[in-house]
Each structure stands twice: as C-alpha cells, then as structure tokens.
Design a protein around this motif. Structure first.
Motif, mmCIF file in Angstrom:
data_model
loop_
_atom_site.group_PDB
_atom_site.id
_atom_site.type_symbol
_atom_site.label_atom_id
_atom_site.label_comp_id
_atom_site.label_asym_id
_atom_site.label_seq_id
_atom_site.Cartn_x
_atom_site.Cartn_y
_atom_site.Cartn_z
ATOM 1 N N LEU A 115 0.824 -1.216 0.000
ATOM 2 C CA LEU A 115 0.000 0.000 0.000
ATOM 3 C C LEU A 115 0.852 1.257 0.000
ATOM 4 O O LEU A 115 0.486 2.272 -0.615
ATOM 5 C CB LEU A 115 -0.940 -0.004 1.208
ATOM 6 C CG LEU A 115 -1.972 -1.136 1.268
ATOM 7 C CD1 LEU A 115 -2.859 -0.988 2.502
ATOM 8 C CD2 LEU A 115 -2.826 -1.175 0.007
ATOM 9 N N TRP B 279 -1.026 -5.933 -8.252
ATOM 10 C CA TRP B 279 -1.740 -5.196 -7.216
ATOM 11 C C TRP B 279 -3.235 -5.461 -7.236
ATOM 12 O O TRP B 279 -3.906 -5.366 -6.200
ATOM 13 C CB TRP B 279 -1.418 -3.711 -7.219
ATOM 14 C CG TRP B 279 -1.527 -2.887 -8.461
ATOM 15 C CD1 TRP B 279 -0.506 -2.386 -9.200
ATOM 16 C CD2 TRP B 279 -2.732 -2.386 -9.078
ATOM 17 N NE1 TRP B 279 -0.979 -1.615 -10.249
ATOM 18 C CE2 TRP B 279 -2.340 -1.594 -10.190
ATOM 19 C CE3 TRP B 279 -4.089 -2.526 -8.793
ATOM 20 C CZ2 TRP B 279 -3.265 -0.962 -11.029
ATOM 21 C CZ3 TRP B 279 -5.016 -1.893 -9.623
ATOM 22 C CH2 TRP B 279 -4.593 -1.133 -10.724
ATOM 23 N N LEU B 280 -3.780 -5.842 -8.385
ATOM 24 C CA LEU B 280 -5.194 -6.227 -8.419
ATOM 25 C C LEU B 280 -5.418 -7.545 -7.688
ATOM 26 O O LEU B 280 -6.363 -7.691 -6.898
ATOM 27 C CB LEU B 280 -5.675 -6.348 -9.867
ATOM 28 C CG LEU B 280 -6.255 -5.090 -10.517
ATOM 29 C CD1 LEU B 280 -6.625 -5.368 -11.965
ATOM 30 C CD2 LEU B 280 -7.462 -4.593 -9.740
ATOM 31 N N GLY C 24 -4.987 -6.891 -4.036
ATOM 32 C CA GLY C 24 -6.133 -6.148 -3.512
ATOM 33 C C GLY C 24 -7.342 -7.039 -3.305
ATOM 34 O O GLY C 24 -8.053 -6.923 -2.292
ATOM 35 N N SER D 141 -7.824 3.034 -0.720
ATOM 36 C CA SER D 141 -6.391 2.974 -0.402
ATOM 37 C C SER D 141 -6.069 1.940 0.665
ATOM 38 O O SER D 141 -4.900 1.699 0.948
ATOM 39 C CB SER D 141 -5.904 4.352 0.067
ATOM 40 O OG SER D 141 -6.649 4.812 1.179
ATOM 41 N N LEU E 200 -5.626 -0.989 -2.330
ATOM 42 C CA LEU E 200 -4.729 -0.772 -3.467
ATOM 43 C C LEU E 200 -3.667 0.247 -3.083
ATOM 44 O O LEU E 200 -3.884 1.078 -2.190
ATOM 45 C CB LEU E 200 -5.514 -0.263 -4.679
ATOM 46 C CG LEU E 200 -6.607 -1.183 -5.232
ATOM 47 C CD1 LEU E 200 -7.317 -0.502 -6.395
ATOM 48 C CD2 LEU E 200 -6.045 -2.529 -5.665
ATOM 49 N N LEU F 142 -11.081 1.973 -10.694
ATOM 50 C CA LEU F 142 -10.275 1.055 -9.881
ATOM 51 C C LEU F 142 -11.166 0.163 -9.035
ATOM 52 O O LEU F 142 -10.890 -1.034 -8.863
ATOM 53 C CB LEU F 142 -9.329 1.861 -8.987
ATOM 54 C CG LEU F 142 -8.161 2.569 -9.673
ATOM 55 C CD1 LEU F 142 -7.432 3.481 -8.695
ATOM 56 C CD2 LEU F 142 -7.188 1.551 -10.266
ATOM 57 N N LEU G 265 -11.288 -3.899 -9.092
ATOM 58 C CA LEU G 265 -11.059 -4.654 -7.862
ATOM 59 C C LEU G 265 -12.220 -5.601 -7.589
ATOM 60 O O LEU G 265 -12.016 -6.765 -7.204
ATOM 61 C CB LEU G 265 -10.876 -3.687 -6.697
ATOM 62 C CG LEU G 265 -10.614 -4.305 -5.314
ATOM 63 C CD1 LEU G 265 -9.353 -5.164 -5.334
ATOM 64 C CD2 LEU G 265 -10.503 -3.212 -4.255
#
Length: 467
Positions: A158, A169-170, A173, A200, A203, A227, A231
């Motif tokens: 993060l 990162w997906l 997350g 946040s 991600l 985003l 996600l």
C-alpha cells in the motif's frame, strides 16, 4: 542496518536526560514497555530494570504474548523505527540504551535537520527479520504468524515500497478484500465495505491518488470508480472458490509477494545522479530507496514507484567510500555489466547516502550468509554479525571471471531495471589504464564481490569519466 554496540557513538551528555518513547524511562523499577506491530497495535510488557533488558530477553515475552511457536521464532526481529531511520537490532542490544543514543544515530546516518532530529522519537517494533529466507516462510503453517507477515507485506504494498504491476496489485487487492471482508459476499456489500474502508486500504495509495494527465482530466471520482470496478471483478473471480480458509488466503497473498524480488528487503534512503539534460547539461539528484535482501540490491524511484536497477549479488561488485572533504557525501558504489553502442562495458552507479556504511555492511553480511550455506537466519530474533571492513582493506586476490550474465533489458514492468534512465560511469580497460568506452571490457574496479563472480580485481589509479 545492524552493528556492534561499539559502532554506535557514545551517549552525549546533552541528550542524557531525554525520554525516548515507551522504552526510555526508569532503569531500575518495573516499567511498562510497548512493543509495536506494523498495524500500530502493541504488546504491553511490564519489565524490571528495563534499562538493562536485552532484545533476547524481551523476545521471549513478546513471542509468548503473540503465541508464536518456537519453529517460527527466527521469522521476526526487533527494530527501532521512526520516520527518519529504521534499524534492526541484535539479541544482545539493549533498546533503552539505543533510544538514548537516538539523536546521535540520526546525526550519523541521516541528513535530517537539527529541528527534525530534536523532535524525532523511535518506537520499538516487532516485525519481519531481514535474514529470514522466503523458503522457510513458505513452510509456516501457524495462522497467527502468517497474519503478522501478511500485515507487514500489505503495508509495504500500500505504501509503494514493493512496486508491482497491475495484475499483481489487483490480485493482492482482491486477496485483501477476501481476508479482511470475507469470501463469497454480495457485490453490493463488498462495494459498500470498500467505500467505507477507503480504496487505499486495498490498493497502493499512489494509484488511488495519482493517475497521470488523462486521469486528471477524467477526475478523481472517475478514476476511483474505475479502480473499484476492477477490484470488484478480481474479487468476484477469487470468490469462485468460497471454501478457501483464512490460512490459505494468507499464504496465497505472501506467495504472490514472493514473486517480487525485493520482498523482505531492508530499506534505506539515498540519492543518485540525474542524467544531464538541456543545453547546460544540468543534472541534480534523484531521491531513491535502496532495498537490500538475502537475494540482492534494488534501487527504486521514490516518486515513480518503479525499479531503476535490480541486481543479484553474483551480478555486482560494490564498495563504500567516505567523504574526503567538507560537503562530500558517503557513497555506495555498485558495479555491473552494461553496454554502450554495442560495446560491453563496466558500469558504476554512485549512490549518495549517510547510510552507505550500513548498506555496505548489510550487503557484505548477506553475501557471507549465501556463501556459507543456504542463507538461513542465524540465532534468535535476527542475530547477525555483519562485517564492517573499511573500503580498501578487503583482500584483492584475483579470481577467474565466470560467464557474463545477460544484459539488463529495457522493459515496461515496474519490476524491471531501467538502466537507460541512470546516470552511470562507464569504463573499460585497454590493458594499461581505465578509459571510457574502449573496445575491451574491464575487470572489476572493486574487490568486494559475491563468489562465484563475473569479475576479477584490478589496480586502478586513473580517474573515471562521467558517462
């Protein structure tokens, strides 16, 4: 990052009355001590004679409070941390004494102002041991230990300390959603929870806040909505298997992080030269973070959150030089193979930092660990004894050069090196002296290397040209 007690400066009388957070108070009577975790929760201890209590003694109490099994005791170490400096401690260190020396350590290892140093206070943290191998981490089955490791890895993701590509990162997350919220939830419920906790929390923050020129035109709300949808789609895909238990999800998160070469690094603040630009060829310095682990050295752009240079220990030579005059800097030198106009050359990267001495010592010890065996952690709670031989005192016996590694490729992934964007010194050896860009590749400029290596030491008295 670590060192013997004798390496720290003596306690200054002007600081002797300072109170250093939770560990700096009475030396004799029973005193409350808070040992923080990366989540800002804390283990509350009550210790007799806190001024003389060592990390080793404190470790037993913390492991007992956190129910950490003996099989995983080497996974964690004690750190003294503040926004200005992070130091992993040895079992023999006494946190109380080091806290009272904190200002001296900041003067020695940071560029902070007197005002910032006067206001800075360290906290005692219990977190991952830099010298704990990833192979051992994968063998851990205790859910509590995995959760502690997950919490630290998630924070580094993060905060952008572990740069990663969109697919990574997906995936991470979505796993965070599954771990924190549960698996198989209704999409509207998950979306509401994400908005409540803020995007946040799942991600990297720089993705949520940043986004570039086109994202600015689209607006912050539109970027965050996009985003969020990505996600949710990834979470839905993950939820196709709702039978996954928490331990499996934690291990899956850590396994994904293990694909990042800088997972488990100790991090240091530094600067490097910017390439000269414009008619006046003005350069300047770029802020970077240097990550060092059991596997190698990684130089990362603080602003752009991507790797500038990543080298395993068998791909580099290094050295540390002290300031020669007023205004000069400590420098960590990294040497590696490169190419200029199709000609193989040696490249030198200068890393400016008051923490260069710490970085050099940590590299040397990691190399020693790897050459001694499988790189396993030694002792309890991160006990190590890094060598701190000054530059120029390391043996310079030549060794045959092995096969030259493949050159670093320019790629779009944030994980890949960007050698083209670095301001380096390029040199070769024509058999008589070091020169810039001659058609014969040089042997190594440095003698500090990881065996087996691709370099052999040479004696050089010539100055190098900036390339």
């Amino acid at each position: 990052m670590e060192g013997d007690d004798s390496e720290f400066p003596p306690e200054s009388s002007e600081h002797s009355h300072s109170q250093r957070g939770s560990v700096a108070s009475s030396v004799t009577r029973a005193q409350d001590v808070l040992v923080y975790l990366v989540t800002d929760s804390a283990v509350h201890l009550c210790l007799e004679g806190v001024g003389c209590v060592s990390v080793h003694e404190m470790g037993r109490s913390v492991r007992e409070a956190l129910n950490i099994p003996d099989s995983a005791q080497d996974a964690f170490a004690f750190w003294l941390c503040s926004p200005l400096l992070e130091l992993q401690l040895k079992p023999k260190h006494q946190p109380y004494k080091l806290c009272r020396q904190w200002q001296d350590l900041l003067y020695r290892f940071t560029e902070a102002s007197e005002e910032d140093i006067a206001q800075d206070e360290p906290c005692l943290q219990y977190r991952r041991n830099v010298f704990y191998p990833k192979t051992k981490e994968l063998q851990i089955k205790d859910e509590g230990v995995l959760k502690l490791l997950y919490d630290e890895a998630r924070l580094n993701i993060l905060d952008g300390r572990y740069p990663c590509d969109p697919e990574q990162w997906l995936a991470l997350g979505a796993l965070t959603c599954a771990i924190e919220l549960g698996v198989g939830l209704d999409e509207r419920k998950v979306a509401a929870d994400i908005r409540e906790k803020k995007l946040s929390s799942f991600l990297p923050g720089h993705l949520v806040v940043g986004g570039g020129f086109l994202s600015t035109l689209r607006g912050k709300g539109g970027r965050q909505a996009e985003l969020e949808q990505r996600l949710l789609k990834e979470y839905h895909s993950l939820s196709q298997n709702p039978s996954q238990d928490p331990t499996h999800l934690l291990r899956q998160y850590l396994s994904t992080c293990h694909t990042l070469p800088y997972y488990g690094c100790a991090f240091f603040s530094a600067e490097i030269d910017k390439p000269a630009q414009g008619i006046l060829h003005r350069g300047g310095h770029k802020a970077v973070t240097v990550g060092i682990s059991l596997e190698g050295v990684y130089v990362m752009d603080v602003k752009e959150k991507h790797v500038l240079l990543g080298l395993r220990f068998n791909e580099l030579s290094w050295d540390h030089s002290y300031p020669e005059g007023e205004g000069d800097s400590h420098i960590l030198w990294l040497e590696f193979d490169g190419e200029e106009a199709g000609t193989p050359v040696n490249k030198l990267l200068k890393i400016y930092s008051k923490q260069a001495e710490l970085m050099s010592g940590l590299i040397e010890f990691c190399v020693e660990l790897r050459s001694a065996g499988d790189g396993a952690a030694t002792g309890t709670d991160g006990e190590v004894t890094p060598a701190q031989a000054p530059a120029g005192q390391v043996g310079s016996s030549e060794r045959p050069r092995g096969n030259r590694r493949g050159k670093l490729q320019r790629q779009s992934s944030v994980v890949c090196s960007r050698v083209h964007s670095l301001s380096t010194i390029s040199y070769v050896d024509d058999g008589k002296e070091i020169k810039a860009l001659k058609p014969k590749r040089a042997a190594s400029f440095f003698s500090r290397q990881a065996p087996p290596q691709d370099y052999a030491a040479v004696q050089v008295a010539e100055s190098l040209e900036q390339g």
